[in-house]
Design a protein around this motif. Structure first.
Motif, PDB file in Angstrom:
ATOM      1  N   PHE A   1       0.844  -1.189   0.000  1.00 43.74           N
ATOM      2  CA  PHE A   1       0.000   0.000   0.000  1.00 43.74           C
ATOM      3  C   PHE A   1       0.878   1.237   0.000  1.00 43.74           C
ATOM      4  O   PHE A   1       1.955   1.240   0.596  1.00 43.74           O
ATOM      5  N   ARG A   2       0.410   2.263  -0.666  1.00 43.18           N
ATOM      6  CA  ARG A   2       1.140   3.532  -0.692  1.00 43.18           C
ATOM      7  C   ARG A   2       0.143   4.666  -0.888  1.00 43.18           C
ATOM      8  O   ARG A   2      -0.999   4.452  -1.287  1.00 43.18           O
ATOM      9  N   ILE A   3       0.629   5.885  -0.603  1.00 40.48           N
ATOM     10  CA  ILE A   3      -0.159   7.085  -0.879  1.00 40.48           C
ATOM     11  C   ILE A   3       0.526   7.798  -2.033  1.00 40.48           C
ATOM     12  O   ILE A   3       1.688   8.197  -1.923  1.00 40.48           O
TER      13      ILE A   3
ATOM     14  N   ASP B   1      -0.104  10.970  -4.671  1.00 41.78           N
ATOM     15  CA  ASP B   1      -0.924  12.157  -4.942  1.00 41.78           C
ATOM     16  C   ASP B   1      -2.137  12.213  -4.016  1.00 41.78           C
ATOM     17  O   ASP B   1      -3.261  12.491  -4.446  1.00 41.78           O
ATOM     18  N   GLU B   2      -1.920  11.900  -2.731  1.00 41.43           N
ATOM     19  CA  GLU B   2      -2.937  11.916  -1.681  1.00 41.43           C
ATOM     20  C   GLU B   2      -4.043  10.875  -1.870  1.00 41.43           C
ATOM     21  O   GLU B   2      -5.089  10.953  -1.255  1.00 41.43           O
ATOM     22  N   VAL B   3      -3.818   9.888  -2.730  1.00 42.91           N
ATOM     23  CA  VAL B   3      -4.780   8.813  -2.971  1.00 42.91           C
ATOM     24  C   VAL B   3      -4.142   7.504  -2.530  1.00 42.91           C
ATOM     25  O   VAL B   3      -2.984   7.232  -2.835  1.00 42.91           O
ATOM     26  N   ILE B   4      -4.900   6.671  -1.814  1.00 37.20           N
ATOM     27  CA  ILE B   4      -4.378   5.385  -1.354  1.00 37.20           C
ATOM     28  C   ILE B   4      -4.442   4.375  -2.491  1.00 37.20           C
ATOM     29  O   ILE B   4      -5.492   4.184  -3.107  1.00 37.20           O
ATOM     30  N   GLN B   5      -3.310   3.757  -2.760  1.00 36.00           N
ATOM     31  CA  GLN B   5      -3.218   2.744  -3.804  1.00 36.00           C
ATOM     32  C   GLN B   5      -2.719   1.441  -3.204  1.00 36.00           C
ATOM     33  O   GLN B   5      -2.038   1.435  -2.181  1.00 36.00           O
ATOM     34  N   GLY B   6      -3.055   0.346  -3.862  1.00 32.80           N
ATOM     35  CA  GLY B   6      -2.624  -0.959  -3.410  1.00 32.80           C
ATOM     36  C   GLY B   6      -2.205  -1.823  -4.579  1.00 32.80           C
ATOM     37  O   GLY B   6      -2.588  -1.572  -5.728  1.00 32.80           O
TER      38      GLY B   6
ATOM     39  N   TYR C   1       7.884  -3.097  -2.511  1.00 32.95           N
ATOM     40  CA  TYR C   1       7.325  -1.893  -3.131  1.00 32.95           C
ATOM     41  C   TYR C   1       6.336  -1.284  -2.140  1.00 32.95           C
ATOM     42  O   TYR C   1       5.758  -1.971  -1.329  1.00 32.95           O
ATOM     43  N   GLY C   2       6.119   0.010  -2.229  1.00 36.07           N
ATOM     44  CA  GLY C   2       5.110   0.651  -1.389  1.00 36.07           C
ATOM     45  C   GLY C   2       5.626   1.033  -0.015  1.00 36.07           C
ATOM     46  O   GLY C   2       6.781   0.806   0.341  1.00 36.07           O
ATOM     47  N   GLU C   3       4.732   1.631   0.773  1.00 42.95           N
ATOM     48  CA  GLU C   3       5.083   2.136   2.097  1.00 42.95           C
ATOM     49  C   GLU C   3       4.713   1.173   3.220  1.00 42.95           C
ATOM     50  O   GLU C   3       5.339   1.165   4.267  1.00 42.95           O
TER      51      GLU C   3
END
Length: 200
Positions: free
Chosen positions: A90-92, A94-99, A137-139
């Motif tokens: 999961f990551r943010i 452009d202020e949108v949560i993506q997975g 990948y991701g936060e």
């Protein structure tokens, strides 16, 4: 006889035209009546609007956490069927949560917005989350080894008080500290994952 009936109907019509009810029917609503209706609508709107906004915010947060849970379950299923380690990241952006779900070795993430209808109105609650930040990948991520078992790499600081290994929390941006929160709880090392209300 016909003439007397005709005369009676004419007299009735004249009396009806001269009655106050007939005159008011042509005039419409008074200004005071219209103002009272406008004030009543304003009061009802003021009462209903906060409840409606709270409901909408709850639905956005719930939809985002449900999408993240499905993403985790997809990674768990792929790890079990392919007998190799998969990661739900999961990551943010452009202020949108993506997975994304991808294999740990040789996998390429395919990022997708978790809940497009939530847009930038839902975010990760980093204070309530303790999911691993050591990701391919991701936060934030959770790894599933073969047979869908949770990898201990996914657990940074288990919450011993609640009996959960890790959790990922979502909250509404405009809700403040009292806004709606939903958590995805990694409950056991065997791969039990569920959503909850994030009560500390």
């Amino acid at each position: 006889m016909t003439r007397s009936l005709f005369q009676y109907l004419n007299n009735l019509r004249e009396r009806r035209r001269q009655s106050p009810m007939f005159l008011m029917a042509d005039e419409g609503f008074t200004t005071i009546e219209v103002l009272i209706v406008i004030v009543m609508l304003g009061v009802l709107t003021a009462i209903a609007a906060p409840s409606w906004l709270n409901f909408v915010n709850n639905q956005r947060v719930k939809n985002t956490s449900d999408a993240a849970l499905q993403l985790m379950r997809r990674a768990q299923s792929r790890a079990s069927t392919e007998n190799r380690t998969w990661e739900a990241s999961f990551r943010i952006q452009d202020e949108v949560i993506q997975g994304s779900t991808h294999a740990v070795s040789g996998g390429t993430p395919l990022w997708q917005t978790l809940a497009p209808e939530a847009g930038t109105l839902v975010t990760l609650d980093l204070d309530s989350s303790n999911l691993s930040q050591t990701c391919e990948y991701g936060e934030h991520c959770v790894r599933f080894e073969d047979r869908g078992v949770i990898s201990l790499d996914s657990v940074e600081d288990p919450d011993d008080e609640s009996g959960t290994l890790a959790r990922l929390a979502f909250t509404s941006r405009d809700g403040g500290d009292d806004g709606p929160k939903r958590c995805i709880v990694v409950a056991t090392i065997l791969g039990s994952i569920r959503t909850d209300r994030c009560e500390d």
